[in-house]
Write an enzyme that holds these catalytic residues in place. Structure first.
Site, short mmCIF file in Angstrom:
data_model
loop_
_atom_site.label_atom_id
_atom_site.label_comp_id
_atom_site.label_asym_id
_atom_site.label_seq_id
_atom_site.Cartn_x
_atom_site.Cartn_y
_atom_site.Cartn_z
CB VAL A 262 49.25 -34.46 11.80
CG1 VAL A 262 50.32 -34.54 12.87
CG2 VAL A 262 47.93 -35.05 12.31
N GLY A 263 47.46 -31.96 9.85
CA GLY A 263 46.70 -31.80 8.61
C GLY A 263 45.20 -31.81 8.84
CG ASP A 304 39.41 -26.06 3.61
OD1 ASP A 304 39.93 -25.28 2.79
OD2 ASP A 304 39.60 -25.99 4.83
CB ALA A 312 40.00 -18.35 4.35
CG HIS A 436 62.36 6.44 1.00
ND1 HIS A 436 62.99 5.23 1.19
CD2 HIS A 436 63.08 7.36 1.71
CE1 HIS A 436 64.04 5.41 1.98
NE2 HIS A 436 64.13 6.69 2.30
#
Ligand code: NAI
Length: 460
Positions: A262-263, A304, A312, A436
């Protein structure tokens, strides 16, 4: 001895910053209490992607029957799978150690916290003096009332990745990135997976086109993964039929294991921020200015720990930007051009503006889409789900964003990121010769479609 820079935390933010700073001639000490590489390498991105690829193989052996190849019924040796995954992590950790040492970064294995003299106090008793301190301690998963990781019934992503068992039924709380990636892996391993998401849609925090979400949801359904939105997990109890998880809707779901995703929250508590009066916001993120300076002199924070996507590569980019700034150089980090890749089946990737956001912001945009099914390469790979979408400024035709849902979207988004970051136009992408048959032709065709001149799709 006084170092030029002391970095606390050796995840993708900290160790990348350390290496680049050392390359730029700074005398760097890198302090890590656990493993080099942080959560990403040890319990996050890398183990998840290893299991994503192993379980994709498992799935492909089943699909192969349609191509006339029969592998029979595959068996899974969980112990071997887990040790293969551990081997990858081990090699990568060793690789980072070699790089750090080769760049003459001093590596200290200890917990480091700030003290009131703006030094780093180590758990070994040593005190480190540095002209600048960089905080890069990352983030940890959050709990919700009624569900705690101390409870053996509740898995964190770490517990799931430890691969101790394949539960018959797995209930995932949280339809965010971690929930969806682990749901994909455990579903392929054979668990019957249900995802509970409290918001009206999965991936609520991510800027993804609603068509991509619809494609993903259809695919999850086909894979047998049940998604319940508007359903918050409230509590659970042990019953004769496993665990009953009670939801906000008044209903319950029976399961054998619960994965809580949940985070995550920044690891900003207990690193001594208060000793220097370093401010955090109400969610615990360290307040930094554009130069990643905290509110204390000579203390910086990245990854973070600071606001922005918890990715990251965002942490690494901030480390590179900080390194450049320490030697008076600039590094062009534009948060709008950080790509995101989600390893579901199919993969989902995006960069820059989505069509919806561009319209919300009142930008006049043109959009081009191209389906995987129209690519010969995708047909040959049996990967025909999904599409490429480009969003460009209507006047200048400059690419503002791209979204890709489909096989290898995580890799294919790189070309779009290059274009968005460098202000390239649809014409530049369309006029670049693409080999291609390959999947990247999808981006070229989407650019052509936005200009009303796709070759392999009818232009409307
Ligand atoms: P998240 O914020 O992406 O998702 C958590 C979800 O849980 C949200 O959708 C939220 O609405 C839902 N939720 C919260 N409480 C709930 C409840 N009681 N019942 C039901 N649903 C509930 O967080 P997640 O997935 O834990 O990931 C953490 C961070 O790590 C994110 O920022 C993510 O972007 C990042 N990450 C990125 C990866 C990637 O880019 N491939 C891989 C793994 C993590």
């Amino acid at each position: 001895m006084t170092y030029s820079v002391a970095i606390i935390g050796a995840g993708p933010g900290g160790y990348v910053a350390a290496i680049r700073m050392a390359q730029l001639g700074l005398n760097v000490v890198l302090i890590e209490e656990k493993k080099l590489g942080g959560i990403c390498l040890n319990q996050g991105c890398i183990p998840t992607k290893a299991l994503y690829s192993a379980t994709k193989l498992l799935e492909r052996t089943q699909d192969a029957k349609e191509m006339g190849i029969d592998f029979g019924v595959p068996t899974i040796d969980l112990g071997t799978l887990a040790s293969w995954k551990r081997g990858i992590i081990c090699r990568m950790v060793t690789g980072i150690k070699t790089l750090v040492e080769a760049n003459n970064v001093t590596l200290l294995e200890a917990r480091g916290v700030l003290n009131e003299f703006a030094q780093v106090a180590l758990s070994t008793g040593e005190v480190i003096d540095a002209e600048r301190i960089v905080l890069a301690t990352g983030s940890s998963p959050v709990e919700i009332p009624g569900f705690t990781f101390a409870d053996p019934h509740i898995w964190s992503s770490d517990d799931a990745l430890a691969l101790r068992e394949i539960p018959r039924r797995l209930l995932v709380i949280g339809g965010g990135v971690i929930g969806l990636e682990l749901a994909t892996i455990f579903n392929r391993l054979g668990s019957k997976v249900t995802i509970l998401e409290m918001m009206p849609e999965i991936l609520p925090g991510i800027e993804i086109d609603r068509r991509a979400i619809a494609t993903l949801k259809r695919s999850l359904k086909t894979q047998g993964i049940i998604v319940r939105v508007n359903s918050a997990a409230k509590s659970y109890e042990d019953t004769t039929d496993g665990l009953a998880v009670h939801m906000s809707t008044g209903e319950s779901v029976a399961t054998d294991r619960i994965l809580l995703a949940v985070g995550r929250r920044p690891n900003s508590a207990s690193i001594g921020l208060e000793t220097l009066g370093i401010e955090t916001d109400r969610r615990g993120f360290i307040v930094v200015d554009k130069a990643l300076r905290t509110t204390a002199p000579s203390v910086y924070a990245i990854g973070d720990l600071v606001p922005g996507p918890m990715l990251a590569h965002k942490g690494s980019a901030e480390g590179l930007k900080l390194a450049a700034s320490f030697v008076g150089k600039t590094y062009p980090l534009d948060y709008q051009t950080i790509p995101q890749a989600i390893f579901t089946d199919p993969e989902v990737a995006s960069v820059g503006l989505s069509e919806a956001r561009a319209k919300e912001e009142g930008q006049d945009v043109i959009v081009g889409r191209f389906p995987y099914a129209a690519l010969g390469k995708a047909q040959g790979m049996r990967e025909t789900q999904g599409f490429f979408q480009v969003v460009a400024d209507a006047k200048s035709k400059r690419l503002l964003g791209a979204q890709i849902i489909g096989a290898e979207a995580s890799a294919l988004i790189a070309e779009a990121a290059l274009a968005v970051q460098n202000g390239l136009s649809l014409g530049t992408i369309a006029d670049t010769v693409h080999a291609h048959p390959t999947l990247p032709e999808g981006l070229k065709e989407a650019a052509e479609a936005a200009l009303g001149r796709a070759i392999h799709a009818v232009n409307r």
